[in-house]
Design an enzyme around this catalytic site. Structure first.
Site, PDB file in Angstrom:
ATOM      1  N   ASP A   1       0.666  -1.153   0.076  1.00  0.00           N
ATOM      2  CA  ASP A   1      -0.402   0.295  -0.484  1.00  0.00           C
ATOM      3  C   ASP A   1       0.848   1.045  -0.071  1.00  0.00           C
ATOM      4  O   ASP A   1       1.520   1.702   1.208  1.00  0.00           O
ATOM      5  CB  ASP A   1      -1.120  -0.211   1.325  1.00  0.00           C
ATOM      6  CG  ASP A   1      -1.733   1.154   1.485  1.00  0.00           C
ATOM      7  OD1 ASP A   1      -2.983   0.613   1.864  1.00  0.00           O
ATOM      8  OD2 ASP A   1      -1.770   2.314   1.060  1.00  0.00           O
ATOM      9  N   ILE A   2       0.944   1.762  -1.144  1.00  0.00           N
ATOM     10  CA  ILE A   2       1.379   3.321  -0.981  1.00  0.00           C
ATOM     11  C   ILE A   2       1.461   3.734   0.512  1.00  0.00           C
ATOM     12  O   ILE A   2       2.243   4.834   0.465  1.00  0.00           O
ATOM     13  CB  ILE A   2       1.253   3.688  -2.392  1.00  0.00           C
ATOM     14  CG1 ILE A   2       2.753   5.040  -2.733  1.00  0.00           C
ATOM     15  CG2 ILE A   2       0.255   4.426  -2.386  1.00  0.00           C
ATOM     16  CD1 ILE A   2       2.416   5.605  -3.593  1.00  0.00           C
TER      17      ILE A   2
ATOM     18  N   GLY B   1      -9.750   4.929  -5.184  1.00  0.00           N
ATOM     19  CA  GLY B   1      -8.152   4.369  -5.548  1.00  0.00           C
ATOM     20  C   GLY B   1      -6.621   4.651  -3.955  1.00  0.00           C
ATOM     21  O   GLY B   1      -7.087   4.885  -2.885  1.00  0.00           O
TER      22      GLY B   1
ATOM     23  N   ASP C   1      -5.642   7.877  -4.853  1.00  0.00           N
ATOM     24  CA  ASP C   1      -6.335   8.810  -4.603  1.00  0.00           C
ATOM     25  C   ASP C   1      -7.101   9.017  -3.447  1.00  0.00           C
ATOM     26  O   ASP C   1      -6.969   9.918  -2.029  1.00  0.00           O
ATOM     27  CB  ASP C   1      -7.319   9.518  -5.727  1.00  0.00           C
ATOM     28  CG  ASP C   1      -7.387  11.115  -6.175  1.00  0.00           C
ATOM     29  OD1 ASP C   1      -7.810  12.073  -6.612  1.00  0.00           O
ATOM     30  OD2 ASP C   1      -6.484  11.892  -5.080  1.00  0.00           O
TER      31      ASP C   1
ATOM     32  N   SER D   1      -2.622   4.985 -13.460  1.00  0.00           N
ATOM     33  CA  SER D   1      -4.168   5.076 -15.117  1.00  0.00           C
ATOM     34  C   SER D   1      -4.331   2.740 -15.136  1.00  0.00           C
ATOM     35  O   SER D   1      -4.722   3.180 -15.774  1.00  0.00           O
ATOM     36  CB  SER D   1      -3.108   5.300 -16.282  1.00  0.00           C
ATOM     37  OG  SER D   1      -3.576   6.328 -16.252  1.00  0.00           O
ATOM     38  N   THR D   2      -3.488   2.492 -14.376  1.00  0.00           N
ATOM     39  CA  THR D   2      -4.175   0.725 -14.976  1.00  0.00           C
ATOM     40  C   THR D   2      -5.287   0.588 -13.411  1.00  0.00           C
ATOM     41  O   THR D   2      -5.534  -0.311 -13.101  1.00  0.00           O
ATOM     42  CB  THR D   2      -2.860   0.055 -13.734  1.00  0.00           C
ATOM     43  OG1 THR D   2      -2.288   0.213 -13.120  1.00  0.00           O
ATOM     44  CG2 THR D   2      -1.122   0.462 -14.721  1.00  0.00           C
TER      45      THR D   2
ATOM     46  N   TYR E   1      -8.516   4.373 -14.522  1.00  0.00           N
ATOM     47  CA  TYR E   1      -8.520   4.670 -15.694  1.00  0.00           C
ATOM     48  C   TYR E   1      -7.578   2.958 -17.145  1.00  0.00           C
ATOM     49  O   TYR E   1      -7.748   3.758 -17.554  1.00  0.00           O
ATOM     50  CB  TYR E   1      -7.282   5.645 -15.712  1.00  0.00           C
ATOM     51  CG  TYR E   1      -7.207   7.498 -14.719  1.00  0.00           C
ATOM     52  CD1 TYR E   1      -9.185   6.887 -14.960  1.00  0.00           C
ATOM     53  CD2 TYR E   1      -6.877   7.434 -15.069  1.00  0.00           C
ATOM     54  CE1 TYR E   1      -9.227   8.390 -14.536  1.00  0.00           C
ATOM     55  CE2 TYR E   1      -7.239   9.280 -14.462  1.00  0.00           C
ATOM     56  CZ  TYR E   1      -8.649   9.743 -14.285  1.00  0.00           C
ATOM     57  OH  TYR E   1      -9.348  10.316 -14.035  1.00  0.00           O
TER      58      TYR E   1
HETATM   59  N1  APR Z   1      -1.576   1.427  -2.714  1.00  0.00           N
HETATM   60  C1  APR Z   1      -0.247   1.541  -4.372  1.00  0.00           C
HETATM   61  N2  APR Z   1      -1.464   1.132  -5.257  1.00  0.00           N
HETATM   62  C2  APR Z   1      -2.987   1.034  -5.198  1.00  0.00           C
HETATM   63  C3  APR Z   1      -3.501   1.806  -3.999  1.00  0.00           C
HETATM   64  C4  APR Z   1      -2.766   1.666  -3.357  1.00  0.00           C
HETATM   65  N3  APR Z   1      -2.913   2.439  -1.619  1.00  0.00           N
HETATM   66  N4  APR Z   1      -4.619   1.712  -4.023  1.00  0.00           N
HETATM   67  C5  APR Z   1      -4.803   1.486  -5.408  1.00  0.00           C
HETATM   68  N5  APR Z   1      -3.733   0.765  -6.017  1.00  0.00           N
HETATM   69  C6  APR Z   1      -3.356   0.545  -7.826  1.00  0.00           C
HETATM   70  C7  APR Z   1      -4.449  -0.015  -8.026  1.00  0.00           C
HETATM   71  O1  APR Z   1      -4.878  -1.020  -7.906  1.00  0.00           O
HETATM   72  C8  APR Z   1      -4.105   0.049  -9.802  1.00  0.00           C
HETATM   73  O2  APR Z   1      -3.055  -0.353 -10.451  1.00  0.00           O
HETATM   74  O3  APR Z   1      -3.073   1.262  -8.393  1.00  0.00           O
HETATM   75  C9  APR Z   1      -3.382   1.445  -9.222  1.00  0.00           C
HETATM   76  C10 APR Z   1      -3.684   3.060  -9.936  1.00  0.00           C
HETATM   77  O4  APR Z   1      -5.572   2.408  -9.737  1.00  0.00           O
HETATM   78  P1  APR Z   1      -6.328   4.074  -9.460  1.00  0.00           P
HETATM   79  O5  APR Z   1      -6.117   4.467  -7.911  1.00  0.00           O
HETATM   80  O6  APR Z   1      -7.965   3.346  -9.866  1.00  0.00           O
HETATM   81  O7  APR Z   1      -5.890   5.429 -10.476  1.00  0.00           O
HETATM   82  P2  APR Z   1      -6.334   5.625 -11.973  1.00  0.00           P
HETATM   83  O8  APR Z   1      -6.467   3.968 -12.269  1.00  0.00           O
HETATM   84  O9  APR Z   1      -4.753   6.668 -12.490  1.00  0.00           O
HETATM   85  O10 APR Z   1      -7.285   6.256 -12.010  1.00  0.00           O
HETATM   86  C11 APR Z   1      -7.203   7.696 -10.981  1.00  0.00           C
HETATM   87  O11 APR Z   1      -9.203   7.270  -9.693  1.00  0.00           O
HETATM   88  O12 APR Z   1      -9.290   7.264  -8.205  1.00  0.00           O
HETATM   89  C12 APR Z   1      -9.291   7.718  -9.290  1.00  0.00           C
HETATM   90  O13 APR Z   1     -10.191   9.933  -8.337  1.00  0.00           O
HETATM   91  C13 APR Z   1      -9.065   9.008  -8.961  1.00  0.00           C
HETATM   92  O14 APR Z   1     -10.216   9.378 -11.212  1.00  0.00           O
HETATM   93  C14 APR Z   1      -8.698   9.292 -10.778  1.00  0.00           C
HETATM   94  C15 APR Z   1      -8.499   8.010 -10.884  1.00  0.00           C
END
Ligand code: APR
Length: 175
Positions: A10-11, A32, A34, A122-123, A126
């Site tokens: 978890d980041i 996610g 964010d 973006s994975t 998005y």
């Molecule tokens: N730590 C690390 N990686 C994570 C975590 C975490 N706590 N939570 C999710 N992920 C991973 C997801 O599994 C995915 O592989 O991070 C990657 C990016 O996923 P998202 O968070 O959905 O980001 P993204 O695909 O860039 O979409 C961005 O999603 O949450 C909304 O506000 C954000 O509108 C924006 C969009």
């Protein structure tokens, strides 16, 4: 020379100078990464984002760009917010995903950050295919001149981790 490392986890539990947030253009939070960054970072992060929206980014942060704020209660000094492109089957947006990594490193350099943790931008929501995202992420970090000493990819699940590990060990590896 920047060392690229991989971690599964978890980041928001990482210790680094800067944590990169997979934000959206509003900078006002989401799900996610964010959602997790704002949840654990606390109100100071959102307050700093709101201040950016009231000043430099009145119309929001454009896709591919990056901006830093305080990290609030996270174990980091800064959060670097960047907006990844939404994957499209008809339009090649790879340059925008590459820009997220390049501009995040540029922001880190401006701060003097030496360790930066990235999610797989973006994975998630998005929908960018993991393998292509990993290829772009690793190639861009390797190609970008920066004073960052460690670029750490923090992968949330095994699929992401193994995909990044294959890309890291793939073509372009010295030796
Ligand atoms: N730590 C690390 N990686 C994570 C975590 C975490 N706590 N939570 C999710 N992920 C991973 C997801 O599994 C995915 O592989 O991070 C990657 C990016 O996923 P998202 O968070 O959905 O980001 P993204 O695909 O860039 O979409 C961005 O999603 O949450 C909304 O506000 C954000 O509108 C924006 C969009």
């Amino acid at each position: 020379m920047t060392t690229v490392t991989l971690v599964q986890g978890d980041i928001t539990r990482q210790h680094a100078d800067a944590l990169v947030n997979a934000a959206n253009s509003s900078l006002l939070g989401g799900g996610g990464v964010d959602g997790a960054i704002h949840r654990r970072g606390g109100p100071a992060v959102l307050a700093a984002c709101r201040a950016l929206r009231a000043s430099r980014y009145g119309k929001g942060l454009p896709t591919g760009q990056a901006v830093a704020t305080t990290a609030g209660d996270l174990d980091a000094r800064w959060v670097i917010h960047t907006v990844g492109p939404v994957w499209s089957p008809t339009e090649d947006r790879s340059h925008l995903l590459a820009s997220c990594y390049r501009e995040s490193l540029r922001a880190a350099d401006g701060l003097g950050a030496r360790t930066v943790a990235f999610p797989a931008l973006s994975t998630g929501v998005y929908r960018w295919p993991m393998e292509d995202a990993a290829r772009i992420a690793i190639a861009t970090v390797r190609a970008t001149p920066t004073t960052v000493e460690e670029a750490r990819f923090v992968l949330f699940d095994t699929h992401a981790y193994e995909t990044f590990a294959r890309e890291l060990g793939g073509p372009g590896r010295p030796g």
